[in-house]
Each structure stands twice: as structure tokens, then as C-alpha cells.
Design a protein around this motif. Structure first.
Motif, mmCIF file in Angstrom:
data_model
loop_
_atom_site.group_PDB
_atom_site.id
_atom_site.type_symbol
_atom_site.label_atom_id
_atom_site.label_comp_id
_atom_site.label_asym_id
_atom_site.label_seq_id
_atom_site.Cartn_x
_atom_site.Cartn_y
_atom_site.Cartn_z
ATOM 1 N N ARG A 177 -11.673 -2.142 -0.043
ATOM 2 C CA ARG A 177 -10.824 -3.077 0.692
ATOM 3 C C ARG A 177 -11.449 -4.472 0.631
ATOM 4 N NH1 ARG A 177 -7.277 -2.520 5.224
ATOM 5 N NH2 ARG A 177 -7.621 -0.294 5.036
ATOM 6 N N THR B 240 0.818 -1.203 0.000
ATOM 7 C CA THR B 240 0.000 0.000 0.000
ATOM 8 C C THR B 240 0.858 1.263 0.000
ATOM 9 O OG1 THR B 240 -1.799 1.192 1.080
ATOM 10 C CG2 THR B 240 -0.228 0.099 2.532
ATOM 11 N N HIS C 279 0.127 -10.586 3.001
ATOM 12 C CA HIS C 279 -0.653 -9.383 3.282
ATOM 13 C C HIS C 279 -1.995 -9.822 3.867
ATOM 14 C CE1 HIS C 279 2.022 -6.458 1.420
ATOM 15 N NE2 HIS C 279 2.221 -7.328 0.450
ATOM 16 N N ILE D 250 -0.699 -4.473 4.370
ATOM 17 C CA ILE D 250 -1.764 -4.168 3.413
ATOM 18 C C ILE D 250 -1.148 -4.036 2.020
ATOM 19 C CG2 ILE D 250 -3.625 -2.567 2.787
ATOM 20 C CD1 ILE D 250 -4.047 -3.882 5.521
#
Length: 172
Positions: A168, A80, A122, A88
């Protein structure tokens, strides 16, 4: 119909990726971005960008979906870019040539990015989408992504405000 397959992008793909990028943006963002901006998109500028991205190592990955002898789309993804925990992952860019929309290429690319994120341990995959891009939002929702309540105003991409929402999906 030709069989779709996924592979890692190579430097020789940069021009095809640039062409897809421009065509996809012009089709997907009509009415969401200024017409002048979309008309001024340059395959040459996108080629330079993707050539550089493909020539430098880093945590970001770039996959293409092969459609027969050509490329139907691409997806860039990696850790991310948001201020979030390092566990993430994020899809940075997903573009499919408009002539190949609704043929499974986007789904295949997203599933590939998700599997790669899971393999790197992740815990979730995120992505940003224009708030007004209802078609893209429905697409991601069908894949199990949900708006997580986070929004931002992007003033860098086109020089005027773009309103983005974050989606998400948890990785089990």
C-alpha cells in the motif's frame, strides 16, 4: 536508448501485451510457480483475455509504455477489488518485457497509475505481489509502497496455492 512514453492501451496492442505477459511471467515467476504451468502459458489465450479487456468499458484502465516503435510493458489498474473502502485504488497487473527490465518502464507505469488514482481522488494505491518474489517486493518498496500486513492464499490463478502479500502507498 529510445525514449519511454506512456499511453492508454488500444485494441491493436492486445497481441504485444499478451507476448509481454507471457515473457514476463516466465522470467519473473521461475522458481515461484511450477515450471509446467509457466511452459504452458499461451500467447493466444492471453491475447483473447486482453482483447476482451480492451473491448469492454469499465473502471479498469490499461496503460502501455512505448519504447521506440514497440511496447515495453503494461499496467492495469482501477478501483480496488478487495473488500475495502471505495476510495482505494489497485494496480491489478504490472508486466514489463524481461529485455526491458531495469530501464524505467515499470517505474513509469506505476507512477502513471498512481497519478491517475490521485486524479480520481483515491486515498491510497494497493497491489498484490507473491510473497516469495523478492525482486518485485524490493522494486515496489523503492517506489514507496510498504507491506500493509495483509496476506492471502490465491488458489485460482494456477490451481495450487500462491501466497500473496498486499502493498500500500498513501496518496497525499
Amino acid at each position: 536508448m529510445a525514449k519511454l512514453s506512456i499511453r492508454e492501451a488500444i485494441s491493436a496492442d492486445a497481441h504485444a501485451i499478451a507476448e509481454i505477459h507471457v515473457a514476463a511471467w516466465r522470467a519473473a515467476y521461475r522458481g515461484l510457480m511450477p515450471d509446467e504451468y509457466l511452459a504452458a502459458l499461451s500467447i493466444e489465450q492471453r491475447y483473447d483475455r486482453w482483447s476482451k479487456a480492451l473491448s469492454r468499458p469499465g473502471p479498469a484502465k490499461l496503460a502501455v509504455v512505448q519504447f521506440g516503435e514497440g511496447i515495453a510493458g503494461f499496467c492495469s489498474f482501477g478501483p480496488t477489488r478487495d473488500e475495502a473502502p471505495s476510495d482505494i485504488a489497485e494496480i491489478y497487473s504490472l508486466n514489463v518485457h524481461p529485455e526491458r527490465w531495469r530501464q524505467g518502464a515499470g517505474r513509469l507505469l506505476c507512477e502513471h497509475a498512481f497519478r491517475e488514482a490521485a486524479a480520481r481522488e483515491h486515498t491510497a494505491m494497493t497491489l498484490w505481489v507473491l510473497k516469495g518474489n523478492d525482486g518485485a517486493r524490493r522494486f515496489y518498496e523503492r517506489l514507496g509502497y510498504a507491506h500493509d500486513g495483509t496476506e492471502k492464499i490465491d488458489t485460482q490463478t494456477i490451481g495450487s496455492p500462491l501466497y500473496d502479500v498486499r502493498y500500500r502507498k498513501a496518496i497525499a
